[in-house]
Scaffold this motif. Structure first.
Motif, PDB file in Angstrom:
ATOM      1  N   ASP A  64       0.847  -1.205   0.000  1.00 19.66           N
ATOM      2  CA  ASP A  64       0.000   0.000   0.000  1.00 19.66           C
ATOM      3  C   ASP A  64       0.875   1.245   0.000  1.00 19.66           C
ATOM      4  OD1 ASP A  64      -2.140   1.731   0.223  1.00 19.66           O
ATOM      5  OD2 ASP A  64      -2.546   1.303   2.318  1.00 19.66           O
ATOM      6  N   THR A 119      -5.856  -2.059  -4.327  1.00 22.71           N
ATOM      7  CA  THR A 119      -6.814  -2.912  -3.619  1.00 22.71           C
ATOM      8  C   THR A 119      -6.214  -4.324  -3.540  1.00 22.71           C
ATOM      9  OG1 THR A 119      -7.952  -3.265  -5.725  1.00 22.71           O
ATOM     10  CG2 THR A 119      -8.900  -1.620  -4.252  1.00 22.71           C
ATOM     11  N   ALA A 120      -7.054  -5.287  -3.177  1.00 23.19           N
ATOM     12  CA  ALA A 120      -6.536  -6.628  -2.897  1.00 23.19           C
ATOM     13  C   ALA A 120      -7.108  -7.690  -3.830  1.00 23.19           C
ATOM     14  CB  ALA A 120      -6.853  -6.999  -1.455  1.00 23.19           C
ATOM     15  N   GLU A 168     -15.122  -4.127  -2.099  1.00 24.07           N
ATOM     16  CA  GLU A 168     -14.087  -3.917  -1.090  1.00 24.07           C
ATOM     17  C   GLU A 168     -14.658  -3.023   0.007  1.00 24.07           C
ATOM     18  OE1 GLU A 168     -10.768  -4.730  -0.369  1.00 24.07           O
ATOM     19  OE2 GLU A 168     -11.217  -3.355   1.269  1.00 24.07           O
ATOM     20  N   GLY A 226     -12.776  -1.131   2.101  1.00 26.47           N
ATOM     21  CA  GLY A 226     -11.960   0.071   2.255  1.00 26.47           C
ATOM     22  C   GLY A 226     -12.376   1.152   1.265  1.00 26.47           C
ATOM     23  N   ASN A 264      -5.487  -8.680   1.703  1.00 28.88           N
ATOM     24  CA  ASN A 264      -5.906  -8.028   2.942  1.00 28.88           C
ATOM     25  C   ASN A 264      -5.194  -8.586   4.176  1.00 28.88           C
ATOM     26  OD1 ASN A 264      -7.477  -6.037   1.827  1.00 28.88           O
ATOM     27  ND2 ASN A 264      -9.314  -7.318   1.759  1.00 28.88           N
ATOM     28  N   THR A 265      -4.400  -9.649   3.966  1.00 29.29           N
ATOM     29  CA  THR A 265      -3.593 -10.200   5.065  1.00 29.29           C
ATOM     30  C   THR A 265      -2.162  -9.654   5.031  1.00 29.29           C
ATOM     31  OG1 THR A 265      -3.137 -12.051   3.592  1.00 29.29           O
ATOM     32  CG2 THR A 265      -4.864 -12.369   5.227  1.00 29.29           C
TER      33      THR A 265
END
Ligand code: BES
Ligand code: MN
Ligand code: MN
Length: 461
Positions: A119, A181-182, A396, A398, A422-423
């Motif tokens: 990020d 994003t993830a 998402e 977020g 997200n981990t």
């Protein structure tokens, strides 16, 4: 595309070394002592954009941190993609919980550990390298490319917002490609088609004009912390529904189809809970976890200040107590309207023996993008080609508040092609980025340019 992909593969080691250099710059946007590092990080991005082959690269100074712009417009008649990302990172505290220093990138297994790895520096760098791979193998790009990389995403993107308003022509494009994003799960190509919005508020409760002895005065005066706690407890009901009047008025309902799509994703609530150290999950009644975090609005207290918080005991009734409260919003909630509804409700439930001040800290609109958009289709196809697997679609929880401004002011279609997980501890100690995903991200970006150049035509002026 064969040569481009081979070039990306044969430069894996070099790209990782360059990324390390980027990650060594402590570009924490919120701390004034890092202002020089913000300039250095912007310069690093600008230099790499030039090296990659873009022919106009410029650093735009702002009232805050600089913006980096780059372009190559050598494909007339072809669409233009604007690549957005951010070079700023979050603070590193609590520093004692990091296994390696946050600004000394360290590779352990498949992961690179550093603040900003996932990020968003690692993800920004993928696109710079995909552009380079095209120039090195073909001498050109299959479409027109613009970059806008900012240094204030983590603090609200205020100056980028102003810049977009004043530079619509410069930034004009058909699609905005964003990797911030993830993935749904490791190795699963994913397009994110929704982001939640945000309304972040502060509530300050004042009781007596000074701190008081809790024995001499206790029982006869309002205690601001007790009052604030009681008010917070009246924000969400037992079933997880937010009690603010009118809060749900504009919420886009989940369609039957979308609920089915969410259910079809391989997601284990049990494992998700375990991973964050929980035995039981909670949330709004009648919704699954994925529905709760992706498609339903929420209200959370992010911090409480007040009274004596040092070691040991001090008998005191504080004069003031403050809570920081955020609401994640979903389409089509408007953060400005929610701010007003929140303030009105707080005033309504505040007891007359205290005074209450409500302020807004920041906000952002939610996003939902149509799945049938050409840019989204190109994004999904590109990831599928890079990963050799079918792309899944997710929303998402977020927020990336600037996305809506790209969509509205530039009339460009956002494509959220995130390669994080997200981990990967974003915003927390031991942030990392999977280097296989880094590599797949460079390829996905390259395939996107190829696919989009073939399936889309530029907007009419
Ligand atoms: N990259 C994140 C957004 C994000 C978070 C995407 C989790 C996917 C998964 C972004 O940098 C971020 O942190 N956004 C803030 C926005 C806020 C500072 C206005 C957020 O969501 O809290
Ligand atoms: Mn980010
Ligand atoms: Mn972030």
């Amino acid at each position: 595309m064969k040569e481009v992909i081979e070039y990306i593969d044969s430069n894996k080691g070099k790209y990782i070394e360059e990324l390390k250099e980027f990650l060594r710059i402590p570009s924490i946007s919120t701390l004034p002592e890092n202002n020089k590092d913000m300039q250095r990080a912007a310069q690093f991005v600008a230099d790499k954009l030039k090296d990659a082959g873009l022919n106009r690269v410029e650093i735009f100074q702002t009232e805050g941190h600089p913006l980096v712009y780059g372009e190559w417009l050598g494909s007339p008649g072809k669409p233009t993609v604007l690549i957005y990302g951010h070079y700023d990172v979050q603070p590193v505290d609590p520093i004692e919980l990091w296994s390696s220093p946050p600004f000394e990138p360290t590779i352990v297994g498949d992961n690179i550990f550093a603040r900003g790895a996932t990020d968003d520096k690692g993800q920004v760098y993928m696109h710079i390298k995909s552009v380079e791979s095209f120039f090195k193998t073909k001498g050109s790009l299959p479409l027109n490319v613009k970059f806008i990389i900012e240094g204030e995403e983590e603090i609200g993107s205020n100056n980028l917002s102003i810049f977009i308003k004043n530079n619509v022509e410069l930034l004009k494009s058909d699609a905005v490609l964003i990797s911030d994003t993830a993935l749904f799960a490791p190795g699963v190509p994913t397009i994110t088609y929704g982001l939640r919005g945000l309304c972040y508020m502060e509530v300050e409760v004042t009781g007596p004009s000074r701190d008081l002895h809790s024995g001499t005065f206790g029982g006869g005066v309002p205690n601001p912390i007790n009052v604030l706690a009681k008010m917070i407890s009246q924000l969400v009901d037992k079933e997880g529904r937010i009690k603010i009047d009118g809060f749900y008025d504009d919420v886009l309902k989940l369609s039957k189809k979308e609920r089915e799509n969410f259910k079809a994703l391989k997601f284990s609530e049990k494992q998700w809970a375990k991973e964050i150290g929980l035995k039981h999950l909670t949330g709004e009644k009648g919704y699954t976890t994925l529905e709760r975090i992706w498609a339903r609005p929420t209200l959370d207290c992010n911090g409480i200040l007040g009274g004596f918080t040092g070691q040991g005991a001090k008998t005191v009734i504080p004069s003031k107590a403050t809570a920081k409260i955020s609401m994640r919003l979903v389409p089509h909630q408007d953060p400005n309207k929610i701010e007003k509804l929140f303030t009105k409700y707080i005033k309504k439930i505040a007891p007359k023996e205290v005074s209450v001040k409500v302020t807004s800290l920041h906000g952002g609109y939610p996003v939902i993008t149509p799945l049938e958009d050409k840019a989204t289709i190109a994004g999904a196809k590109a990831m599928q080609l890079a990963f050799g697997k079918k792309t899944v679609f997710m929303r998402e929880g977020g927020s990336i508040p600037i996305v809506v401004e790209f969509a509205n002011r530039l009339k460009a279609s956002p494509v959220l092609m995130g390669l994080g997980l997200n981990t990967e501890n974003l915003h927390s100690p031991n942030e990392h980025f999977n280097l296989n995903h880094f590599q797949l991200g460079i390829k996905s970006s390259a395939y996107f340019m190829d696919e989009y150049s073939m399936n889309a035509s530029p907007q009419k002026k």
